[in-house]
Design a protein around this motif. Structure first.
Motif, short mmCIF file in Angstrom:
data_model
loop_
_atom_site.label_atom_id
_atom_site.label_comp_id
_atom_site.label_asym_id
_atom_site.label_seq_id
_atom_site.Cartn_x
_atom_site.Cartn_y
_atom_site.Cartn_z
N MET A 1 0.84 -1.20 0.00
CA MET A 1 0.00 0.00 0.00
C MET A 1 0.87 1.25 0.00
O MET A 1 1.85 1.33 0.73
CB MET A 1 -0.92 0.03 1.23
N SER A 2 0.48 2.22 -0.82
CA SER A 2 1.24 3.47 -0.87
C SER A 2 0.57 4.57 -0.06
O SER A 2 1.18 5.59 0.24
CB SER A 2 1.35 3.94 -2.33
N GLY A 3 -0.70 4.35 0.28
CA GLY A 3 -1.44 5.38 1.02
C GLY A 3 -2.10 6.41 0.12
O GLY A 3 -2.81 7.29 0.59
N LYS A 4 -1.91 6.28 -1.20
CA LYS A 4 -2.51 7.22 -2.13
C LYS A 4 -2.96 6.47 -3.37
O LYS A 4 -2.18 5.73 -3.97
CB LYS A 4 -1.51 8.32 -2.51
N PHE A 5 -4.20 6.68 -3.78
CA PHE A 5 -4.72 5.99 -4.96
C PHE A 5 -4.40 6.79 -6.21
O PHE A 5 -4.72 7.97 -6.32
CB PHE A 5 -6.23 5.81 -4.84
N SER A 6 -3.76 6.11 -7.16
CA SER A 6 -3.40 6.77 -8.41
C SER A 6 -3.94 6.03 -9.63
O SER A 6 -3.48 6.24 -10.75
CB SER A 6 -1.87 6.88 -8.51
N GLY A 7 -4.90 5.16 -9.39
CA GLY A 7 -5.47 4.36 -10.47
C GLY A 7 -5.04 2.92 -10.35
O GLY A 7 -4.05 2.59 -9.68
N PHE A 8 -5.78 2.03 -11.01
CA PHE A 8 -5.44 0.62 -11.02
C PHE A 8 -4.53 0.35 -12.22
O PHE A 8 -4.96 0.53 -13.36
CB PHE A 8 -6.69 -0.25 -11.11
N PRO A 9 -3.29 -0.05 -12.00
CA PRO A 9 -2.36 -0.19 -13.12
C PRO A 9 -2.76 -1.32 -14.07
O PRO A 9 -3.40 -2.29 -13.67
CB PRO A 9 -1.03 -0.50 -12.44
N LYS A 10 -2.35 -1.16 -15.31
CA LYS A 10 -2.61 -2.19 -16.32
C LYS A 10 -2.03 -3.53 -15.88
O LYS A 10 -2.60 -4.60 -16.19
CB LYS A 10 -2.03 -1.77 -17.66
N ALA A 11 -0.93 -3.49 -15.15
CA ALA A 11 -0.30 -4.73 -14.70
C ALA A 11 -1.23 -5.58 -13.84
O ALA A 11 -1.14 -6.82 -13.85
CB ALA A 11 0.98 -4.41 -13.93
N GLY A 12 -2.13 -4.94 -13.10
CA GLY A 12 -3.08 -5.69 -12.29
C GLY A 12 -4.09 -6.42 -13.15
O GLY A 12 -4.46 -7.58 -12.86
N ALA A 199 -10.50 2.81 -18.20
CA ALA A 199 -11.08 3.94 -17.46
C ALA A 199 -10.69 3.91 -15.98
O ALA A 199 -10.68 4.95 -15.32
CB ALA A 199 -12.59 3.94 -17.60
N ALA A 200 -10.40 2.72 -15.47
CA ALA A 200 -10.06 2.58 -14.05
C ALA A 200 -8.57 2.77 -13.78
O ALA A 200 -8.15 2.73 -12.63
CB ALA A 200 -10.48 1.20 -13.55
N GLN A 201 -7.80 3.01 -14.82
CA GLN A 201 -6.35 3.09 -14.65
C GLN A 201 -5.84 4.48 -14.27
O GLN A 201 -4.66 4.63 -13.96
CB GLN A 201 -5.66 2.60 -15.94
#
Length: 231
Positions: A1-12, A199-201
């Motif tokens: 966890m980074s503590g900040k949401f920046s989008g769901f990466p394509k890698a996921g 769109a979720a990235q």
């Protein structure tokens, strides 16, 4: 966890694609760190980022970013009573449930992530028979209030019609002539917006979901009042 949401990466989403082709315990064990780094950690960041916006929408629903036992669904499937013995779900998801709800059958908000579709919405999924009766009774007894929910312009613009599988015949104790008979037949009540993995990235996905959740509140207020919980 980074503590900040920046989008769901394509890698996921790539991980989920690969999992679909290799849905075995051995493969998952070899790729568990990849699962955590590309998908699970980002979902936990998303849940953590939802804490304040969700509290501003309604104080009665919970965003819990624990790795186990919180808002995030386990990726492990329960195969005990299923013919499908694949051990893992091929999507990721989280559920922001009512503070009084013990499981996913209480009213709640939902986000679903898969390579071929991303969904978010709200409602109640397969409630137990007593809660289902209370919802049906509320629709029958307050038809104008239910019509107001169905015709809410903001909710319809984002989500379209209320969905959910239903019975072929009217439930016992309800008239086939009721103006809302199609809804009285339902066993599930939800609205869901479908978008894409792309769109979720981006980080803006969070704001999109928050606005969507706000738009569901006419439905959520009705359901919560029907089952006698605050909203």
């Amino acid at each position: 966890m980074s503590g900040k949401f920046s989008g769901f990466p394509k890698a996921g989403f790539d991980f989920l694609e690969d999992l679909k082709e290799n849905n075995t315990r051995d493969w998952f064990a070899e790729n568990k760190s990849r699962y955590r780094e590309t998908l699970q950690d980002h979902l936990l960041d998303f849940i953590e980022a939802m804490v304040e916006p969700l509290a501003n929408i309604t104080p009665h629903f919970v965003a819990d970013a624990r790795r186990n036992g919180g808002s995030m669904f386990r990726i492990h499937r329960d195969v005990r009573f299923s013919k499908d013995k694949r051990p893992y779900k091929e999507h990721a998801a989280c559920h922001f449930r009512h503070s009084l709800g013990r499981d996913a059958h209480a009213p709640g908000f939902y986000v679903h992530l898969a390579p071929d579709e991303v969904l978010y919405g709200a409602g109640i999924w397969m409630p137990p028979s007593d809660a289902l009766y209370m919802i049906r009774r509320a629709i029958a007894d307050r038809p104008d209030a239910w019509s107001k929910v169905l015709n809410d312009k903001r909710m319809k613009k984002i989500f379209g019609e209320i969905g959910g599988d239903g019975l072929k015949r009217p439930p016992k104790g309800f008239s086939a002539d009721d103006p809302h008979i199609d809804d009285l037949k339902r066993k599930t009540f939800f609205v869901m917006h479908k978008t894409t993995a792309k769109a979720a990235q981006g980080p803006e996905f969070l704001a999109e979901v928050v606005e969507g959740f706000k738009a569901t509140m006419p439905l959520m207020h009705f359901l919560c009042k029907a089952v006698d919980v605050p909203c």
